[in-house]
Design a protein around this motif. Sequence first.
Motif, PDB file in Angstrom:
ATOM      1  N   LEU A  95      68.843 -36.066 -80.348  1.00 44.13           N
ATOM      2  CA  LEU A  95      68.115 -36.568 -81.509  1.00 44.13           C
ATOM      3  C   LEU A  95      66.934 -35.684 -81.887  1.00 44.13           C
ATOM      4  N   GLY A  96      66.590 -34.724 -81.068  1.00 43.85           N
ATOM      5  CA  GLY A  96      65.390 -33.932 -81.289  1.00 43.85           C
ATOM      6  C   GLY A  96      64.246 -34.528 -80.497  1.00 43.85           C
ATOM      7  N   TRP A  97      63.229 -33.759 -80.252  1.00 46.85           N
ATOM      8  CA  TRP A  97      62.181 -34.219 -79.344  1.00 46.85           C
ATOM      9  C   TRP A  97      61.330 -35.337 -79.928  1.00 46.85           C
ATOM     10  N   ILE A  98      61.099 -35.358 -81.238  1.00 53.41           N
ATOM     11  CA  ILE A  98      60.297 -36.439 -81.826  1.00 53.41           C
ATOM     12  C   ILE A  98      61.051 -37.758 -81.738  1.00 53.41           C
ATOM     13  N   LEU A  99      62.337 -37.734 -82.084  1.00 52.35           N
ATOM     14  CA  LEU A  99      63.123 -38.963 -81.998  1.00 52.35           C
ATOM     15  C   LEU A  99      63.380 -39.360 -80.548  1.00 52.35           C
ATOM     16  N   ASN A 100      63.411 -38.403 -79.631  1.00 49.94           N
ATOM     17  CA  ASN A 100      63.511 -38.745 -78.211  1.00 49.94           C
ATOM     18  C   ASN A 100      62.284 -39.521 -77.756  1.00 49.94           C
ATOM     19  N   ILE A 101      61.103 -39.078 -78.190  1.00 45.03           N
ATOM     20  CA  ILE A 101      59.873 -39.794 -77.845  1.00 45.03           C
ATOM     21  C   ILE A 101      59.914 -41.199 -78.425  1.00 45.03           C
ATOM     22  N   LEU A 102      60.293 -41.310 -79.702  1.00 45.12           N
ATOM     23  CA  LEU A 102      60.370 -42.635 -80.323  1.00 45.12           C
ATOM     24  C   LEU A 102      61.407 -43.515 -79.631  1.00 45.12           C
ATOM     25  N   ALA A 103      62.560 -42.955 -79.312  1.00 42.03           N
ATOM     26  CA  ALA A 103      63.593 -43.725 -78.614  1.00 42.03           C
ATOM     27  C   ALA A 103      63.089 -44.178 -77.248  1.00 42.03           C
ATOM     28  N   GLY A 104      62.367 -43.314 -76.564  1.00 40.97           N
ATOM     29  CA  GLY A 104      61.809 -43.673 -75.263  1.00 40.97           C
ATOM     30  C   GLY A 104      60.775 -44.773 -75.360  1.00 40.97           C
ATOM     31  N   ILE A 131      72.327 -45.297 -78.692  1.00 38.89           N
ATOM     32  CA  ILE A 131      73.710 -45.588 -79.103  1.00 38.89           C
ATOM     33  C   ILE A 131      73.731 -46.222 -80.483  1.00 38.89           C
ATOM     34  N   VAL A 132      72.876 -47.226 -80.702  1.00 35.28           N
ATOM     35  CA  VAL A 132      72.832 -47.896 -82.002  1.00 35.28           C
ATOM     36  C   VAL A 132      72.403 -46.921 -83.095  1.00 35.28           C
ATOM     37  N   ALA A 133      71.377 -46.115 -82.825  1.00 42.12           N
ATOM     38  CA  ALA A 133      70.901 -45.148 -83.820  1.00 42.12           C
ATOM     39  C   ALA A 133      71.973 -44.116 -84.148  1.00 42.12           C
ATOM     40  N   SER A 134      72.706 -43.638 -83.146  1.00 41.05           N
ATOM     41  CA  SER A 134      73.745 -42.644 -83.416  1.00 41.05           C
ATOM     42  C   SER A 134      74.907 -43.258 -84.195  1.00 41.05           C
ATOM     43  N   LEU A 135      75.207 -44.530 -83.947  1.00 41.64           N
ATOM     44  CA  LEU A 135      76.250 -45.212 -84.735  1.00 41.64           C
ATOM     45  C   LEU A 135      75.828 -45.365 -86.187  1.00 41.64           C
TER      46      LEU A 135
END
Length: 81
Positions: free
Chosen positions: A25-34, A69-73
Amino acid sequence: MHIIWVLIVGAIIGAIAGAITKTSLGWILNILAGLVGSYLGEMVLGSWGPHLAGMAIFPSIIGAVILVIVASLIVGAMRKK
């Protein structure tokens, strides 16, 4: 200083979730997902297991995996249109 640790741990949790789901997802979206996954995971599963920067690691990772998973769907469905 605490916010820096929260962001670092959130990024690590998001990166672990991305690695588990094989999604980048990229590092910004990884932080948000985390961060969001940690919040949701602890709300649903409770705050058990080891903690780091105020986040329960295992529920946070589970919540982040579900969120990725939900975001990628959703993103996949939007790209098909």
